[in-house]
Design a protein around this motif. Sequence first.
Motif, PDB file in Angstrom:
ATOM      1  N   ASP A 103       3.422  15.136  -8.896  1.00 13.45           N
ATOM      2  CA  ASP A 103       4.087  15.752  -7.748  1.00 13.45           C
ATOM      3  C   ASP A 103       3.265  15.601  -6.463  1.00 13.45           C
ATOM      4  O   ASP A 103       3.782  15.861  -5.367  1.00 13.45           O
ATOM      5  N   TYR A 104       2.016  15.211  -6.609  1.00  8.29           N
ATOM      6  CA  TYR A 104       1.142  15.056  -5.436  1.00  8.29           C
ATOM      7  C   TYR A 104       0.969  13.581  -5.040  1.00  8.29           C
ATOM      8  O   TYR A 104       0.322  13.281  -4.046  1.00  8.29           O
ATOM      9  N   VAL A 105       1.545  12.674  -5.814  1.00 12.08           N
ATOM     10  CA  VAL A 105       1.411  11.238  -5.542  1.00 12.08           C
ATOM     11  C   VAL A 105       2.238  10.880  -4.316  1.00 12.08           C
ATOM     12  O   VAL A 105       3.418  11.233  -4.215  1.00 12.08           O
ATOM     13  N   VAL A 106       1.628  10.149  -3.383  1.00  7.05           N
ATOM     14  CA  VAL A 106       2.323   9.813  -2.139  1.00  7.05           C
ATOM     15  C   VAL A 106       2.738   8.345  -2.070  1.00  7.05           C
ATOM     16  O   VAL A 106       3.470   7.962  -1.148  1.00  7.05           O
ATOM     17  N   THR A 107       2.307   7.523  -3.000  1.00 10.07           N
ATOM     18  CA  THR A 107       2.705   6.114  -2.979  1.00 10.07           C
ATOM     19  C   THR A 107       2.660   5.532  -4.386  1.00 10.07           C
ATOM     20  O   THR A 107       1.832   5.926  -5.203  1.00 10.07           O
ATOM     21  N   ARG A 108       3.590   4.605  -4.640  1.00 11.10           N
ATOM     22  CA  ARG A 108       3.546   3.830  -5.882  1.00 11.10           C
ATOM     23  C   ARG A 108       3.135   2.390  -5.597  1.00 11.10           C
ATOM     24  O   ARG A 108       3.407   1.502  -6.395  1.00 11.10           O
ATOM     25  N   ASP A 109       2.488   2.183  -4.460  1.00  9.70           N
ATOM     26  CA  ASP A 109       1.907   0.879  -4.159  1.00  9.70           C
ATOM     27  C   ASP A 109       0.614   0.761  -4.956  1.00  9.70           C
ATOM     28  O   ASP A 109      -0.440   1.239  -4.542  1.00  9.70           O
ATOM     29  N   TYR A 110       0.694   0.108  -6.117  1.00 10.35           N
ATOM     30  CA  TYR A 110      -0.442   0.082  -7.024  1.00 10.35           C
ATOM     31  C   TYR A 110      -1.665  -0.618  -6.433  1.00 10.35           C
ATOM     32  O   TYR A 110      -2.785  -0.396  -6.886  1.00 10.35           O
ATOM     33  N   SER A 111      -1.472  -1.452  -5.432  1.00  8.65           N
ATOM     34  CA  SER A 111      -2.624  -2.118  -4.828  1.00  8.65           C
ATOM     35  C   SER A 111      -3.573  -1.116  -4.182  1.00  8.65           C
ATOM     36  O   SER A 111      -4.741  -1.440  -3.924  1.00  8.65           O
ATOM     37  N   LYS A 112      -3.112   0.104  -3.947  1.00 14.48           N
ATOM     38  CA  LYS A 112      -3.964   1.148  -3.373  1.00 14.48           C
ATOM     39  C   LYS A 112      -4.636   2.003  -4.436  1.00 14.48           C
ATOM     40  O   LYS A 112      -5.443   2.874  -4.106  1.00 14.48           O
ATOM     41  N   TYR A 113      -4.339   1.745  -5.703  1.00 13.68           N
ATOM     42  CA  TYR A 113      -4.923   2.541  -6.784  1.00 13.68           C
ATOM     43  C   TYR A 113      -6.281   1.951  -7.174  1.00 13.68           C
ATOM     44  O   TYR A 113      -6.522   1.565  -8.312  1.00 13.68           O
ATOM     45  N   ASN A 114      -7.184   1.905  -6.208  1.00 14.82           N
ATOM     46  CA  ASN A 114      -8.448   1.203  -6.383  1.00 14.82           C
ATOM     47  C   ASN A 114      -9.663   2.116  -6.319  1.00 14.82           C
ATOM     48  O   ASN A 114     -10.794   1.640  -6.195  1.00 14.82           O
ATOM     49  N   LEU A 115      -9.443   3.425  -6.354  1.00 15.66           N
ATOM     50  CA  LEU A 115     -10.504   4.437  -6.322  1.00 15.66           C
ATOM     51  C   LEU A 115     -11.129   4.602  -4.937  1.00 15.66           C
ATOM     52  O   LEU A 115     -12.036   5.405  -4.762  1.00 15.66           O
ATOM     53  N   VAL A 116     -10.644   3.841  -3.970  1.00 17.91           N
ATOM     54  CA  VAL A 116     -11.131   3.936  -2.594  1.00 17.91           C
ATOM     55  C   VAL A 116     -10.075   4.573  -1.702  1.00 17.91           C
ATOM     56  O   VAL A 116     -10.360   5.486  -0.924  1.00 17.91           O
ATOM     57  N   GLN A 117      -8.851   4.106  -1.804  1.00 16.57           N
ATOM     58  CA  GLN A 117      -7.764   4.622  -0.979  1.00 16.57           C
ATOM     59  C   GLN A 117      -7.102   5.812  -1.674  1.00 16.57           C
ATOM     60  O   GLN A 117      -6.590   5.680  -2.798  1.00 16.57           O
ATOM     61  N   PRO A 118      -7.080   6.983  -1.066  1.00 13.93           N
ATOM     62  CA  PRO A 118      -6.424   8.137  -1.694  1.00 13.93           C
ATOM     63  C   PRO A 118      -4.928   7.907  -1.851  1.00 13.93           C
ATOM     64  O   PRO A 118      -4.269   7.425  -0.931  1.00 13.93           O
ATOM     65  N   VAL A 119      -4.404   8.235  -2.987  1.00 13.38           N
ATOM     66  CA  VAL A 119      -2.964   8.110  -3.230  1.00 13.38           C
ATOM     67  C   VAL A 119      -2.358   9.452  -3.640  1.00 13.38           C
ATOM     68  O   VAL A 119      -1.189   9.527  -3.985  1.00 13.38           O
ATOM     69  N   ILE A 120      -3.175  10.499  -3.579  1.00 10.06           N
ATOM     70  CA  ILE A 120      -2.720  11.860  -3.859  1.00 10.06           C
ATOM     71  C   ILE A 120      -2.982  12.726  -2.631  1.00 10.06           C
ATOM     72  O   ILE A 120      -4.034  12.601  -1.991  1.00 10.06           O
ATOM     73  N   LYS A 121      -2.038  13.590  -2.308  1.00 10.17           N
ATOM     74  CA  LYS A 121      -2.232  14.529  -1.204  1.00 10.17           C
ATOM     75  C   LYS A 121      -2.540  15.916  -1.769  1.00 10.17           C
ATOM     76  O   LYS A 121      -1.681  16.546  -2.388  1.00 10.17           O
TER      77      LYS A 121
END
Length: 513
Positions: free
Chosen positions: A402-420
Motif C-alpha cells: 500500500d506504500y509502493v509508489v511505482t512499479r517501474d522495476y528499474s528503480k528497485y535498485n536499493l538507491v531510489q526509494p519506491v516506498i512512501k
Amino acid sequence: MRKSPERKQAPKKVKRVALVTAPYHSGVVESAGTWLNLGFVYVAGALREAGYEVDYYDAMALWHDQDQIRKRLEDFKPDAVASSAFTAAVFAAIGVLRLAKTINPEVVTLIGNVHATFCYDEMLQADHDVIDFVVRGEGEHTLVKLLDCLNAGDDPAKVNGLAFWRDGGVVTTAAAPMICDLDALPTAWDLVEWPIYKYRAKNDARLAIVSSSRGCTQNCSFCSQKLFWQRGWRTRSPEAFVAELEMLHQKYGVKVAMLADETPTMDRARWERILDLMIERQPGVRLLMETRVIDIVRDEDIMDKYRLAGVEHIYVGVEAGDQAKLNLFRKGTKTEQSRKAIDLINQADIVSETSFVLGMPTDTKESIAETVELAKMYDPDMAFFLAIAPWPYADLYPELKDYVVTRDYSKYNLVQPVIKPTNMTVEEVEKELAMASKKFFMHKFENIEKLTPWKQEFMLSVFDILMNHSYLSHQMKDMATQSKKMPESVKNMIRNVKAAKRALSNEPIAPLP
C-alpha cells in the motif's frame, strides 16, 4: 494458471546460444569494480558440454549500448538468446530479447533468474511477443533439456522448470529439481573476457566471482534468496573449491574473488576446512565475502584463520538497529550480536562492511538520523544506507504494497526509494539517505588515522571509488568540502586523486597476523 499443452511447431535446429547480460547500471553494483556473471559461467559450461556453441556476452560489464549489442548478435548469429536479470534489470534484459527478435524473428528467446522465476506470469502477459520461454530456478539442466526438446521437435511442456505463452495464456510446467552434485557442474571460465573484470579498491586487480555453496536456510522477510533456493543449502567440496581458486589465479591471473554464497560459513567444520586448505595451499587469491552475523560471533576463536586464509573483506547484514525492526525483517539476530560481529571483524584487521535498510513506512527524518548515529557507534569500515526494495514475491510485500509508489522495476535498485513512508515524501527519503551516507563517511574519514596502516590505504581507495565511480559521488564531494576535521591524507586525496592513486599503486593488502 495452467493450460492444456498443444504441440508447438518446432523451430529450426538450435546450435548456437548467446548468453547476454542486461545492460543495466545504477551506480551501485559497478562502483567497486566490474563483476562477471557467475551463473552464465555455469550455464555456458552445461550448454557446451551438451554440444552447443556458446557466446558468453557480458553486455553489462562491457557497458555496451543497443548498437554494440546488435553488432555482437549479428556477428555471432545465435539460434537462441538467453538473458538473466535481477528485478531492477529485468526491463533491460527484456530489451535484449526484443532486440534479438528484430534481428532474427525466428530466434528462440529465454530469460531466467530470481525475478523471472516468481514473476513469469506478469512478464509473459506483458511481453510474450519477445519472451519465448522463462526458465524458473536453476538453469544449467533446464536450459539444456529445453533446447534438446526443441531440436527433437517435441513439446516443451514436457520439460520441468519452464513457463511460456500458448493459446492466449501462460503455461507452467512442474518445478525442476535442485541440482545435487555441484562439483559435477562444468564451467566455461575460458569464455570469460577476463581483462574487463577489475576490483578498483586493489588497483584494478583481476576479479572473479566464485561459489562454494548454493542456497539459504534463513527466513528474512525482505529477501529473495531463500525463496529461489527453496530454503535449502547445498555445498561443493572444500577441495574442489580451493582447487578452483588456484586454477583461476594460475591460469587467468585472478587476484581477488568475491564469494557469491549467501551463507558460506553455515557449516563450521566445512568452512574451517576451506580456511585450512587456503592457508596450506596459498592459492594467491584474496576473498571478499558475505556471511551471517551469528556465524562471525560463533567463529570468534578462529578469526585468525580467516585472515591467514586471505579473507580480506566481510559484509554482514545488520539491516536495522532496533530489535523490533530486526524481528519484522526476521533476521534471527539480536542487536548486540550485530555489534559484536563487526567488532570481531575489525579486531581481526579485516575490512568490515554492513548495510541498513531504510525508507520503511514508519521511518521519519529522526529515525533515519538515529540509525546513522548507531552506524557510527557500530563502527564498520563501510556502511551503506539502502532504500527498502519491495520485491513483489517477498514475504514482506503484503505489508508494504500500500506504500509502493511505482512499479517501474528499474528503480528497485536499493538507491531510489519506491516506498512512501507515512510521514515523509519520497523526495525526503532520497535526500535523507544521501545525507546518511555523507554523515557516516564524514565521520569515518575524519577518524581514518585510528585505523591500521593497511586499512587507511584501503579506505583512501574507497574514497576515490565513492567520489568518482558511485551513486554517492555528489555526497562525497560535498563531504570533502564541508568537513573541518578531515585528516591531511584525505585532503591530499581530494586535491589530486590521480597522484594519490599513483601513491597506492602497490595494492593495499591486508598483512597476515
